[in-house]
Design a protein around this motif. Sequence first.
Motif, PDB file in Angstrom:
ATOM      1  N   GLU A 867      65.516  13.824 -31.545  1.00 24.17           N
ATOM      2  CA  GLU A 867      64.472  12.890 -31.980  1.00 24.17           C
ATOM      3  C   GLU A 867      64.258  12.981 -33.486  1.00 24.17           C
ATOM      4  N   ASP A 868      64.118  14.223 -33.947  1.00 25.82           N
ATOM      5  CA  ASP A 868      63.853  14.444 -35.377  1.00 25.82           C
ATOM      6  C   ASP A 868      64.972  13.863 -36.227  1.00 25.82           C
ATOM      7  N   ALA A 869      66.199  14.138 -35.822  1.00 24.53           N
ATOM      8  CA  ALA A 869      67.336  13.658 -36.614  1.00 24.53           C
ATOM      9  C   ALA A 869      67.355  12.140 -36.625  1.00 24.53           C
ATOM     10  N   ARG A 870      67.085  11.564 -35.450  1.00 21.08           N
ATOM     11  CA  ARG A 870      67.056  10.095 -35.370  1.00 21.08           C
ATOM     12  C   ARG A 870      65.968   9.541 -36.278  1.00 21.08           C
ATOM     13  N   PHE A 871      64.818  10.183 -36.232  1.00 24.36           N
ATOM     14  CA  PHE A 871      63.691   9.725 -37.049  1.00 24.36           C
ATOM     15  C   PHE A 871      64.054   9.789 -38.537  1.00 24.36           C
ATOM     16  N   GLU A 872      64.676  10.879 -38.892  1.00 29.15           N
ATOM     17  CA  GLU A 872      65.106  11.076 -40.275  1.00 29.15           C
ATOM     18  C   GLU A 872      66.066   9.951 -40.692  1.00 29.15           C
ATOM     19  N   VAL A 873      67.026   9.674 -39.814  1.00 29.34           N
ATOM     20  CA  VAL A 873      67.989   8.595 -40.095  1.00 29.34           C
ATOM     21  C   VAL A 873      67.240   7.292 -40.313  1.00 29.34           C
ATOM     22  N   GLN A 874      66.316   7.037 -39.405  1.00 31.85           N
ATOM     23  CA  GLN A 874      65.621   5.767 -39.461  1.00 31.85           C
ATOM     24  C   GLN A 874      64.772   5.636 -40.730  1.00 31.85           C
ATOM     25  N   THR A 875      63.975   6.663 -41.017  1.00 34.66           N
ATOM     26  CA  THR A 875      63.111   6.551 -42.201  1.00 34.66           C
ATOM     27  C   THR A 875      63.942   6.453 -43.469  1.00 34.66           C
ATOM     28  N   ASN A 876      65.000   7.244 -43.532  1.00 36.55           N
ATOM     29  CA  ASN A 876      65.811   7.184 -44.754  1.00 36.55           C
ATOM     30  C   ASN A 876      66.514   5.849 -44.899  1.00 36.55           C
ATOM     31  N   GLU A 877      66.954   5.322 -43.761  1.00 33.66           N
ATOM     32  CA  GLU A 877      67.592   4.008 -43.831  1.00 33.66           C
ATOM     33  C   GLU A 877      66.595   2.958 -44.307  1.00 33.66           C
ATOM     34  N   GLU A 878      65.374   3.095 -43.822  1.00 30.46           N
ATOM     35  CA  GLU A 878      64.341   2.147 -44.263  1.00 30.46           C
ATOM     36  C   GLU A 878      64.093   2.264 -45.761  1.00 30.46           C
ATOM     37  N   MET A 879      64.054   3.514 -46.223  1.00 29.23           N
ATOM     38  CA  MET A 879      63.827   3.742 -47.658  1.00 29.23           C
ATOM     39  C   MET A 879      64.946   3.121 -48.482  1.00 29.23           C
ATOM     40  N   ILE A 880      66.174   3.342 -48.022  1.00 23.97           N
ATOM     41  CA  ILE A 880      67.321   2.783 -48.751  1.00 23.97           C
ATOM     42  C   ILE A 880      67.200   1.267 -48.781  1.00 23.97           C
ATOM     43  N   LYS A 881      66.833   0.723 -47.632  1.00 27.93           N
ATOM     44  CA  LYS A 881      66.720  -0.720 -47.548  1.00 27.93           C
ATOM     45  C   LYS A 881      65.645  -1.219 -48.523  1.00 27.93           C
ATOM     46  N   LYS A 882      64.535  -0.500 -48.507  1.00 26.31           N
ATOM     47  CA  LYS A 882      63.441  -0.892 -49.398  1.00 26.31           C
ATOM     48  C   LYS A 882      63.878  -0.815 -50.861  1.00 26.31           C
ATOM     49  N   MET A 883      64.606   0.248 -51.156  1.00 31.21           N
ATOM     50  CA  MET A 883      65.060   0.415 -52.538  1.00 31.21           C
ATOM     51  C   MET A 883      66.012  -0.703 -52.929  1.00 31.21           C
ATOM     52  N   THR A 885      66.261  -3.810 -51.390  1.00 33.17           N
ATOM     53  CA  THR A 885      65.841  -5.211 -51.303  1.00 33.17           C
ATOM     54  C   THR A 885      65.252  -5.678 -52.631  1.00 33.17           C
ATOM     55  N   ASN A 886      64.591  -4.766 -53.302  1.00 35.76           N
ATOM     56  CA  ASN A 886      63.995  -5.170 -54.583  1.00 35.76           C
ATOM     57  C   ASN A 886      64.397  -4.234 -55.706  1.00 35.76           C
ATOM     58  N   PRO A 887      65.682  -4.136 -55.971  1.00 37.90           N
ATOM     59  CA  PRO A 887      66.085  -3.151 -56.982  1.00 37.90           C
ATOM     60  C   PRO A 887      65.464  -3.473 -58.337  1.00 37.90           C
ATOM     61  N   GLU A 888      65.164  -4.738 -58.557  1.00 39.88           N
ATOM     62  CA  GLU A 888      64.620  -5.105 -59.876  1.00 39.88           C
ATOM     63  C   GLU A 888      63.213  -4.566 -60.072  1.00 39.88           C
ATOM     64  N   MET A 889      62.503  -4.325 -58.957  1.00 35.20           N
ATOM     65  CA  MET A 889      61.158  -3.771 -59.086  1.00 35.20           C
ATOM     66  C   MET A 889      61.217  -2.435 -59.802  1.00 35.20           C
ATOM     67  N   PHE A 890      62.328  -1.770 -59.639  1.00 32.17           N
ATOM     68  CA  PHE A 890      62.472  -0.470 -60.275  1.00 32.17           C
ATOM     69  C   PHE A 890      63.193  -0.583 -61.612  1.00 32.17           C
TER      70      PHE A 890
END
Length: 917
Positions: A867-883, A885-890
Amino acid sequence: MTLENQLIQKIYYETFMETEPGKQPIQILGEAFMAEQKNDLPDLSYIRFAQGEVYFHYKDYEAAIFKWENIANELEPWAKKNTADAFYELGLLSSAEDIYKAIVTDNITLKTEVALQLFSLYIERGKMESAVTIIKKTVTLNPDYPNVTNMAKAFFEDQHDWSNAVELAVNEAIRNDSLMWFDTLKIYVDQGLTKILSPNYFSEALMALYRLDQPRFQQLVSSIWNSYKNEETYLLWLKEINSLFIYLDLSGNDSWQELSSIFKETYLSLIDGKYLMKKLQDLIPNLLSNWLRITDGEYAVVASTAVLSWSELFPTSISPIVIEEAETLFSTAKNNIEEFEECLNLFDSIMKWAEIHEMGANHRTKWMVEKLINFETQNFLIAGLNGSGKSSFVHFVLDEETLRDAPTSSVVMYKDDEQLVIEEITDNDVVELSELSDFQERMDRRRNALESIIEFRRPNSFLYDHQLSFIDTPGLDGSHYERQEILKYLNVTDTILFILDTNGPFMDKERNILSQINELVPELPIHFILNKMDTIYNEQDAIRIFDETKSAINTYLPDAKIFAFSSQYDKAQQLSDLSGFIHSIKSIENLEEKRLAKLLFIVRSTITSLLQKRIDIENRLIESVKWNEDMVIKLNGAVNQLHDLELQKTKSITNSYRTIKEEIQRDITEAIPKLLHDCSKLISEDSNFSKIHVELNNEMNRRIQDYLKNKVLPIYFSSLQDWINQSLEELGKGQEFLDEISEGFNALYGEERIKLACDFKTIDDWRRDTDRMTSGFQLEEVNIFLRKTPSQLLLKSAGKLFGALSQNKGMLHNKYKSFVENEDYTEITEIVLKQFLQQFEFFERSIERDMAWIFRNPMNVLSQSVEDARFEVQTNEEMIKKMNTNPEMFRDPLTLFEVRLRQLEWINLSGKGTQVI
Ligand SMILES: Nc1nc2c(ncn2[C@@H]2O[C@H](COP(=O)(O)OP(=O)(O)O)[C@@H](O)[C@H]2O)c(=O)[nH]1
Ligand SMILES: [Mg+2]
C-alpha cells in the motif's frame, strides 16, 4: 433681436408696441385685432399669437391657450409649443407632454426648445430614462445650443450616470478640441469613474489631446494608467497605450518625466513574478521601446539597461534600431541607481519566491548576503594546505588558545561581538551551539562538515580594532568536492590570507590552488603568512627562505605581501607586527563596488541552483516512482511467497496431526472388538443368565473406558506433544525464511522498516488444548448388550426364559459365549470412536484458522508496505504531473529574476567606460 429669440422668450408681441410706446399691450393688440378684422381678408393669427404671449405673462394661461389654438400660419408650431408651456404652467403635465410630442417642425431651434422643455418635464415627472434619452438626443442634434451640454453634464452628474457623463466629456472634448472638457474627463478618471471602461475607449481622445496640449496629454495618460493599475484590464490598457505611443511623434523637446517614471514602475511590477511570460512577451518589447523613446536623464540608465537585458534574454523581441538607441543612451548616461539596494531587493524577492515554492530556506546563501551587507567588517579568508598552521594562527591571534588545533573539517567564521554566540548555519537551519563544548564537539565531527558554516562570535580586541572577521577553513588540498565547497566562501571574502609552512613554502600544489582562486575571482587581493618560522633555527636561513619565498610569490602575484610568523614567538611583539601588516593589506577602496560584484554573483548562482534544484526534485521523483514500482512488484512477490508458505505449513502440520489421529483411530478400531470379544470369558455356566446381559454391558463399558483412558490417552498425549514440537520447528524454519525476506527488503529500504514476525502464542494455546483433551475421558455409556438387534433380543429373552431351568444352562452358556465371541462390534466401535474423537476433530478444524493467525502479522506488514509503495508512486506521479502541467509557473519567475539580474549587471557596467557589446 431675432424673431426666433422673440419667440423663445414669448415677446413677439413687442413688435406691435413700436408704434405706440407707453400704451398697454392688451389695448394695442385689442385695437390691432379690431382693425384687422375690418379687412376683406383678415389675418388674425399674428395678433392672436401676440395676445397669447401677453396673457401668458399675466399668467392667464387659459386665455393664452385659447388664443394659441387658433393660429393658422407659420407660427403654428410655436403656438403649439407655447400652448404646451401653458399647460405645463398649469400643472397639467400629461397634456403638456402630449402636445410637445405632437409638434412637427423642421426648425432646429424650436425642436431644441421643445426637447429641453420635455427634458425638464420628464425630470419633474420622474421619468429619468426618457430624460436621459431626450437630453442625449438633444446633445447630438444641437450640442452648440446654449446650455445644452452643460445641462446634460449637470444632469448626468446629479444622477451619477457616469458612463453618460464620461461619454459626453470625451465627445465634447474631441468635437471642440476643448481643454475644459479634457479637464473634466481627467477629473472623472481621477475619481476612478472610468476604470470599468474598455481601455481602447480613450484612444481617440488621447490622440486629439496629444495634438492639442502635450503636458495635459501626459497628465491624462498618467491618470488613466493609474486608474487601470489594479484592474483586470490593466494589461489591455498597457497594450493599447503602447500601440498608441508608437504612432506619436515624440521628437519634440517635451519632458516626459512623469510618464517615464510610470513606465519604470510598470516595467518593474510586470517582471516581479505576478505574470506569466506568455502574457509579457508581446507586451514588454513595445513598452520598453516606448519608454526608451521618452526617457530623459533621470531614467536613462534604467530604461536602456532594461532594453538591453530584455533583448539579451529574448533576442529578436526588440528591434535592432531600438537596441542601438539603448546602447547609445547607455554609453552616455550617468549611473544614478542605488544598485546595491536594487540587488538586495532582487535577492529578497528570489528568497521569498523560493520559500513559497518550497525550494528550501537557503540559510547559507542568506548568511553570505548578510556578511556582504555589513560594510563595517572586512572578511579575511584564511587559506592554505592542511597542517600549514591556519587554525594555530587564528587561535593565536584571537587569543583563543583554549580551542584545540585539531585538523579542521568545518569552515568557521570568527567575529568580534559583545558576548559569546556560536551558530551553525546549514541550508535549512540556523542552530545555536550554546556551549563551547558543543562547538568543540561539532568541530570533531567529520561527516557533512562542509554542509554548514559555523559563526563564532566573542568579544575580541584584535578583530574589533581592525574591524575584521577571520574565516578559518580546512586545507585546500583535500578532495575536489571539499575544495569546491570551501571556495564558495570566496563570495564573502574581501582578502585572502594564505598560510604557508616555512618548511616547504609555495609549492606546486599551492600555486595550483592560487591560480584556481585567481580564475574564480581575478581581482581578489591575496597575501601570505610564512608560518612556523620558529622551526628554522638559523636566522640566516630564515631570512634566506623568507626572501626566496617572497620573490617566488611576487613573480606570480606582484602585489602580494608576506608576513613571517610563528605561534611560538612572543605574542605581544607578533601581534603588534601583525597589526601593521593587516593595516597595510586591508583595502577599503571601492568596498561597496566589490561587494556588489559578489552580490550579483551570489544572485546569479542562486537562480542557477534553484533551476537545478527543480530538475533535481523532478529527477528524484521520477527515480522514486521507478523504485517504488519495483518495490510493489517485489513486495507482491513476497506476499505470494508468504501465502505459499502458510498454505504449505498448514497442510503439513494438519496432515501430521491427522496422521496421529488416524493411527489412534486404527488402534482403537482394532482394540475395541478384541476387548469385547474377550468378555466372553466372563460367561460361565454359573452365570445368572437372566441378568448377564446387563452385567456384560456394564463390564464392556468399563473396559472400553479403562482402555481409552489408560492406554490410548497417554499415547495420544505424547504423540501430540511431539506434533507440537515438530510444528514449532517447522514454523521456526518458516520464520527464518521470513527473516531473510525482511532483511532483503530492509537492505533495499536502507533502514529497518520491515519486520515479518509470526505470532507463536497460538502454539501455547495448542499445548493447553491438547493437555486438556488428553488428560481425561469419560465414555458416555454405550448400549452394547441392551440393544435390540435380533440376536441380542433372542439371547435376552432366552436368558429370562430359560435362566431358571438348570438343564438349559449349558446350552445358554455356550450360546452366549459364542454370541459374544462372534458378534460384530463395528458399529459399537464407531459409536465409541465418534465420542472419543469428537474434541480432537474439533481441534483439527481450528488448525487452519490458527495458522492464519500465526501468519497474520507478516501478511499485514507486507500488505501495508505494498500500500505504502503504491501510495508513494501515486503521490509522486501526481507531483510530477503537476510540475509538468504548468512548467512555466516555475520557470517564468526565474527567467524574470534573471532579466532583473541581467539589468543590474548592465547597470553595474555603466559609467565605468566599459565597451558595450
Ligand atoms: N613549531 C610550530 N608548529 C606549528 C606552528 N603553527 C602550527 N603548528 C603545528 O602545525 C600543526 C598543524 O597546525 P594547524 O593549525 O592545525 O594547521 P591547519 O591544518 O592549517 O589548521 C599542528 O601540530 C600545530 O601545532 C608554529 O608556528 N610553529
Ligand atoms: Mg585547521
